[in-house]
Design a protein around this motif. Structure first.
Motif, PDB file in Angstrom:
ATOM      1  N   THR A 175       0.842  -1.099   0.207  1.00 33.19           N
ATOM      2  CA  THR A 175      -0.050  -0.051   0.067  1.00 33.19           C
ATOM      3  C   THR A 175       0.775   1.299   0.083  1.00 33.19           C
ATOM      4  O   THR A 175       1.647   1.364   0.901  1.00 33.19           O
ATOM      5  N   TYR A 177      -0.456   4.461  -0.397  1.00 37.26           N
ATOM      6  CA  TYR A 177      -1.041   5.559   0.485  1.00 37.26           C
ATOM      7  C   TYR A 177      -2.460   4.922   0.608  1.00 37.26           C
ATOM      8  O   TYR A 177      -3.235   4.218  -0.017  1.00 37.26           O
ATOM      9  N   ASP A 179      -6.669   7.319   0.972  1.00 38.84           N
ATOM     10  CA  ASP A 179      -7.359   8.352   0.831  1.00 38.84           C
ATOM     11  C   ASP A 179      -8.592   8.373   1.802  1.00 38.84           C
ATOM     12  O   ASP A 179      -9.292   7.556   1.680  1.00 38.84           O
ATOM     13  N   SER A 181     -11.749  10.991   3.168  1.00 38.46           N
ATOM     14  CA  SER A 181     -12.741  12.372   2.944  1.00 38.46           C
ATOM     15  C   SER A 181     -13.099  12.446   4.327  1.00 38.46           C
ATOM     16  O   SER A 181     -13.301  11.761   5.332  1.00 38.46           O
ATOM     17  N   GLY A 211      -7.723  12.881   4.249  1.00 38.44           N
ATOM     18  CA  GLY A 211      -6.786  13.585   2.964  1.00 38.44           C
ATOM     19  C   GLY A 211      -5.992  12.082   2.501  1.00 38.44           C
ATOM     20  O   GLY A 211      -6.342  11.034   3.020  1.00 38.44           O
ATOM     21  N   ARG A 212      -4.845  12.554   1.757  1.00 38.42           N
ATOM     22  CA  ARG A 212      -3.947  11.357   1.482  1.00 38.42           C
ATOM     23  C   ARG A 212      -2.535  11.103   2.332  1.00 38.42           C
ATOM     24  O   ARG A 212      -2.004  11.757   2.798  1.00 38.42           O
ATOM     25  N   TYR A 214       0.231   8.509   3.638  1.00 36.97           N
ATOM     26  CA  TYR A 214       1.230   7.785   2.839  1.00 36.97           C
ATOM     27  C   TYR A 214       1.666   6.604   3.936  1.00 36.97           C
ATOM     28  O   TYR A 214       1.399   6.653   5.072  1.00 36.97           O
ATOM     29  N   HIS A 251     -10.458   0.407   1.526  1.00 35.04           N
ATOM     30  CA  HIS A 251      -9.572   1.174   0.778  1.00 35.04           C
ATOM     31  C   HIS A 251      -8.536   0.303   0.332  1.00 35.04           C
ATOM     32  O   HIS A 251      -8.225  -0.906   0.744  1.00 35.04           O
TER      33      HIS A 251
END
Length: 251
Positions: A175, A177, A179, A181, A211-212, A214, A251
């Protein structure tokens, strides 16, 4: 920790407004202020012991007298400063400047910019009425401090904390990253309320970053205050399992 960013051109009255805002916010909780100095470097007094310690390579050089403590830090990054302030229990942080960093903001003057909550407010009260529109900055220690500050501790026997990370390698999968919301917030509030209702739990504070994010970065800060560790473990386990099944596995 609520971030209230104030931006504008020079000589538009930003400092005067911030001073008044600090005085108003103090009635609600602890306040910090951070100013972007740009190319006008802050002058520290030459030859003083604290200056010499910093010049020798100390990451933090601190001078303490009977009125205040003054710190010279070798880390001039806004995120590092905000992390320290949140860890210390700051509830409201006013940032002057840093126009290129996209926090929701108050504009003083005619500066054209994005993410504007208010432009030229007449009084600090207008800002305080809209605190829910400013960004929340959190750390694990900040969540724990908020929990202890907001809950009675007479019956408390433990605080259990959980810091979730973006795992890079799961089995044969990698993986880069994830994301998230702001739509995840209602679920977090539901899970937090469910944990707080567990018998023996005194309070819960949960924060999920958006947000994104990492690989290796923080995702969640969960903290539970309970009478006994068994009750805290049970509530935390249920909360994490629900988050994984209803949000993270997508995700």
């Amino acid at each position: 920790m609520k971030i209230i960013q104030i931006v504008g051109r020079s000589n538009t009255g930003k400092t005067t407004f911030i001073v008044d805002l600090i005085r108003e916010l103090k009635a609600k909780g602890s306040v910090a202020a951070v100013k972007h100095l740009g190319h006008d470097r802050y002058a520290i007094e030459e030859g003083k012991d604290t200056t010499r310690y910093a010049e020798a390579g100390a990451g933090r050089s601190v001078g303490i007298d009977d009125e205040k403590a003054v710190t010279i830090s070798s880390a001039p990054e806004l995120t590092a400063v905000l992390t320290e302030l949140c860890d210390a229990g700051t509830e409201y942080c006013i940032i002057e400047g840093f126009k290129t960093i996209p926090f929701p903001r108050v504009v003083i003057g005619d500066l054209e910019t994005e993410d504007v909550v208010l432009r030229n407010p007449a009084t600090p009260a207008e800002v305080i009425e809209r605190l829910d529109r400013f960004e929340e900055f959190q750390t694990m220690q900040g969540v724990v401090r908020e929990l202890r500050r907001s809950c009675p501790a007479e019956r408390a026997g433990c605080i259990l904390s959980f810091n979730g990370l973006v795992r890079e390698i799961t089995g044969e999968e990698r993986t880069a990253y994830m994301d998230f919301s702001p739509s995840i917030d209602p679920l977090i509030r539901e899970i937090e309320a469910e944990a707080a209702e567990t018998p023996g739990v005194i309070g819960a504070r949960f924060h999920h970053r958006k947000g994104r994010l990492y690989a290796g970065e923080d995702i969640t800060y969960f903290a539970i205050l309970a009478e006994h560790r068994q009750e805290a473990f049970l509530a935390m386990s249920r909360a994490i399992d629900r988050l994984k099944s209803e949000a993270h596995n997508k995700h």
